[in-house]
Design an enzyme around this catalytic site. Structure first.
Site, PDB file in Angstrom:
ATOM      1  N   LYS A   1       9.299  -5.121   2.462  1.00 23.27           N
ATOM      2  CA  LYS A   1       8.735  -5.384   1.125  1.00 23.27           C
ATOM      3  C   LYS A   1       9.808  -5.438   0.045  1.00 23.27           C
ATOM      4  O   LYS A   1       9.690  -6.200  -0.906  1.00 23.27           O
ATOM      5  CB  LYS A   1       7.671  -4.343   0.764  1.00 23.27           C
ATOM      6  CG  LYS A   1       6.399  -4.532   1.568  1.00 23.27           C
ATOM      7  CD  LYS A   1       5.196  -3.892   0.908  1.00 23.27           C
ATOM      8  CE  LYS A   1       3.920  -4.334   1.618  1.00 23.27           C
ATOM      9  NZ  LYS A   1       2.733  -3.640   1.165  1.00 23.27           N
TER      10      LYS A   1
ATOM     11  N   LYS B   1       2.401 -10.710  10.513  1.00 20.98           N
ATOM     12  CA  LYS B   1       1.063 -10.109  10.512  1.00 20.98           C
ATOM     13  C   LYS B   1       0.196 -10.722   9.414  1.00 20.98           C
ATOM     14  O   LYS B   1       0.713 -11.146   8.366  1.00 20.98           O
ATOM     15  CB  LYS B   1       1.254  -8.590  10.384  1.00 20.98           C
ATOM     16  CG  LYS B   1       0.552  -7.919   9.285  1.00 20.98           C
ATOM     17  CD  LYS B   1       0.881  -6.457   9.178  1.00 20.98           C
ATOM     18  CE  LYS B   1       0.996  -6.142   7.702  1.00 20.98           C
ATOM     19  NZ  LYS B   1       0.110  -5.143   7.199  1.00 20.98           N
TER      20      LYS B   1
ATOM     21  N   LYS C   1      -2.916  -9.226   3.157  1.00 23.27           N
ATOM     22  CA  LYS C   1      -3.619  -9.633   1.923  1.00 23.27           C
ATOM     23  C   LYS C   1      -2.683 -10.236   0.905  1.00 23.27           C
ATOM     24  O   LYS C   1      -3.093 -11.032   0.075  1.00 23.27           O
ATOM     25  CB  LYS C   1      -4.331  -8.502   1.184  1.00 23.27           C
ATOM     26  CG  LYS C   1      -4.413  -7.181   1.765  1.00 23.27           C
ATOM     27  CD  LYS C   1      -5.107  -6.214   0.813  1.00 23.27           C
ATOM     28  CE  LYS C   1      -5.393  -4.955   1.575  1.00 23.27           C
ATOM     29  NZ  LYS C   1      -4.173  -4.199   1.881  1.00 23.27           N
TER      30      LYS C   1
HETATM   31  N1  AQP Z   1      -2.871  -7.797  10.334  1.00 23.14           N
HETATM   32  C1  AQP Z   1      -3.327  -6.596  10.615  1.00 23.14           C
HETATM   33  N2  AQP Z   1      -3.767  -6.286  11.852  1.00 23.14           N
HETATM   34  C2  AQP Z   1      -4.259  -5.055  12.145  1.00 23.14           C
HETATM   35  N3  AQP Z   1      -4.332  -4.064  11.227  1.00 23.14           N
HETATM   36  C3  AQP Z   1      -3.905  -4.324   9.982  1.00 23.14           C
HETATM   37  N4  AQP Z   1      -3.849  -3.577   8.868  1.00 23.14           N
HETATM   38  C4  AQP Z   1      -3.340  -4.312   7.851  1.00 23.14           C
HETATM   39  N5  AQP Z   1      -3.044  -5.550   8.283  1.00 23.14           N
HETATM   40  C5  AQP Z   1      -3.384  -5.590   9.608  1.00 23.14           C
HETATM   41  C6  AQP Z   1      -4.273  -2.201   8.786  1.00 23.14           C
HETATM   42  O1  AQP Z   1      -5.148  -2.078   7.668  1.00 23.14           O
HETATM   43  C7  AQP Z   1      -4.959  -0.790   7.089  1.00 23.14           C
HETATM   44  C8  AQP Z   1      -4.753  -0.921   5.619  1.00 23.14           C
HETATM   45  O2  AQP Z   1      -3.523  -1.512   5.332  1.00 23.14           O
HETATM   46  P1  AQP Z   1      -2.950  -1.392   3.866  1.00 23.14           P
HETATM   47  O3  AQP Z   1      -3.756  -2.167   2.942  1.00 23.14           O
HETATM   48  O4  AQP Z   1      -2.814   0.019   3.478  1.00 23.14           O
HETATM   49  O5  AQP Z   1      -1.517  -1.934   3.970  1.00 23.14           O
HETATM   50  P2  AQP Z   1      -0.889  -3.013   4.854  1.00 23.14           P
HETATM   51  O6  AQP Z   1      -0.798  -2.546   6.250  1.00 23.14           O
HETATM   52  O7  AQP Z   1       0.409  -3.358   4.188  1.00 23.14           O
HETATM   53  O8  AQP Z   1      -1.943  -4.202   4.767  1.00 23.14           O
HETATM   54  P3  AQP Z   1      -1.764  -5.618   4.165  1.00 23.14           P
HETATM   55  O9  AQP Z   1      -3.058  -6.344   4.301  1.00 23.14           O
HETATM   56  O10 AQP Z   1      -0.575  -6.282   4.774  1.00 23.14           O
HETATM   57  O11 AQP Z   1      -1.517  -5.315   2.631  1.00 23.14           O
HETATM   58  P4  AQP Z   1      -0.315  -5.794   1.727  1.00 23.14           P
HETATM   59  O12 AQP Z   1      -0.259  -7.278   1.883  1.00 23.14           O
HETATM   60  O13 AQP Z   1      -0.674  -5.377   0.330  1.00 23.14           O
HETATM   61  O14 AQP Z   1       0.914  -5.111   2.225  1.00 23.14           O
HETATM   62  C9  AQP Z   1      -3.799  -0.125   7.809  1.00 23.14           C
HETATM   63  O15 AQP Z   1      -4.320   0.761   8.770  1.00 23.14           O
HETATM   64  C10 AQP Z   1      -3.104  -1.274   8.475  1.00 23.14           C
HETATM   65  O16 AQP Z   1      -2.438  -0.880   9.654  1.00 23.14           O
END
Ligand code: AQP
Length: 341
Positions: A120, A203, A206
């Site tokens: 990030k 991955k 969002k």
């Molecule tokens: N692609 C994914 N596959 C499986 N699990 C996922 N998680 C996120 N993306 C995937 C799981 O969702 C939970 C919440 O994640 P988060 O919002 O705290 O942060 P993150 O993992 O960084 O998710 P994002 O969607 O990628 O958010 P941004 O883009 O803001 O960084 C966690 O349990 C994560 O493992």
């Protein structure tokens, strides 16, 4: 359960950042596990981690909307506010108070090794927020302020839960106590890592700039079908055996999503779809995704019509969360040597 966790009654904590709209990755990797654990009768605490979200810039109005929409997504997916404690992180101040203690326990070197920090912050680490660097200490506080023993997460969060364990171990060692549990990550199910629809090596996220890379839980049937139809693939038919997906990340991802949505594994899914061309498989996947996700997105839309009811649920959850967190923080302060705790 490990020996150390066995001293504590089972308690589940997890959270999701309201840093955008909920994705299919969040749903399959995390929320479905949250619901299973709630329905297993374990005490469950689920949070919208708004303080984590602001480690990168969030528009205030969007943050408010995303927090309520995330709460709506939790409830529409099956989390019941009468069974699980649901709240937003900023409303339980004990998280940040314990995070400060953990900032003083965790080592710079531990934080520097975190792959999420490296991804990030990118090349311009000097310009990243201090909060982004300290993110894992706040996450450790989120978990340990409830003495949570189990944390359901997707694969990408494994390293942060391991760091939570390191912080608990170091705290217990430094203060000659066994006050904090050594929490277990729970990384289960077919879809612990759902990949981008545009790039099978990234991955689904969002905050990916391309909306075509993800399925949002608020997407309508047309959007879901169009994204799946345009998802990147290769020219070959699907294999009949899992081994045939080894060098085909995009194909593997779509079959994996199909498997997770049909409550089976890759081998089970290939029994249905092995040998098919993408022209035949993609509409099958789109129909399945629409059938499974539409009831959730309609319920989210209905809940979003009454934001005051969502706010009431979050306020009630925050009160219940504080009742657990406050005595744990107080005892932590006493252990550390804070006069007046
Ligand atoms: N692609 C994914 N596959 C499986 N699990 C996922 N998680 C996120 N993306 C995937 C799981 O969702 C939970 C919440 O994640 P988060 O919002 O705290 O942060 P993150 O993992 O960084 O998710 P994002 O969607 O990628 O958010 P941004 O883009 O803001 O960084 C966690 O349990 C994560 O493992």
């Amino acid at each position: 359960m490990s020996e150390a966790a066995a001293q504590f009654s089972p308690r589940v904590f997890s959270g999701i950042q309201p840093s955008g709209g909920l994705t299919l990755g969040n749903y399959l990797g995390a929320i479905r596990r949250f619901v299973d654990m709630q329905n297993d009768g374990i005490e469950t605490i689920y949070c919208m981690v708004d303080l984590h979200a602001i480690t990168v810039w969030q528009d205030p109005e969007a943050l408010r909307r995303n927090t309520r929409e995330l709460a709506a997504g939790y409830i529409a997916s099956g989390l019941d506010p009468a069974k699980s404690i649901l709240f937003n992180q900023s409303q339980v101040v004990e998280h940040t108070q314990l995070a400060w203690i953990f900032n003083c326990v965790a080592r710079m070197g531990w934080m520097q090794r975190m792959t999420q920090w490296k991804d990030k912050a990118g090349k311009n680490q000097q310009n990243a927020s201090l909060g982004l660097f300290a993110y894992p200490a706040l996450m450790a506080a989120d978990i340990l302020v409830y003495h949570a023993t189990h944390v359901p997460v997707g694969e990408d969060q494994k390293q942060h839960v391991e760091l939570t364990r390191d912080i608990a171990i170091k705290f217990n060692h430094d203060f000659k106590t066994d006050f904090f549990p050594i929490t277990e990550p729970v990384i289960e199910g077919t879809a612990t890592r759902v990949m981008s629809l545009r790039d099978g090596s990234k991955k689904m996220s969002k905050s990916d700039p391309s909306d075509m890379s993800r399925i949002n839980m608020t997407d309508d049937a047309d959007a879901i079908s169009s994204k799946i139809r345009k998802a990147r693939t290769d020219p070959d038919a699907l294999p009949s055996e899992v081994a045939g997906l080894a060098e085909r990340p995009e194909a593997r991802n779509l079959v994996n999503i199909y498997a997770a949505l049909s409550d089976t594994d890759l081998a089970g899914a290939l029994k249905d779809v092995g040998g098919k061309q993408f022209a035949e498989f993609k509409p099958m996947l789109a129909d399945l995704a629409v059938a499974k996700l539409s009831p959730i997105s309609s319920e989210m839309a209905r809940l979003m019509q009454a934001p005051e009811e969502i706010d009431r649920i979050l306020a009630d959850g925050a009160g219940r969360a504080r009742a657990i967190a406050a005595p744990i923080l107080k005892r932590t302060y006493e252990i550390v040597g804070m006069v007046g705790a």
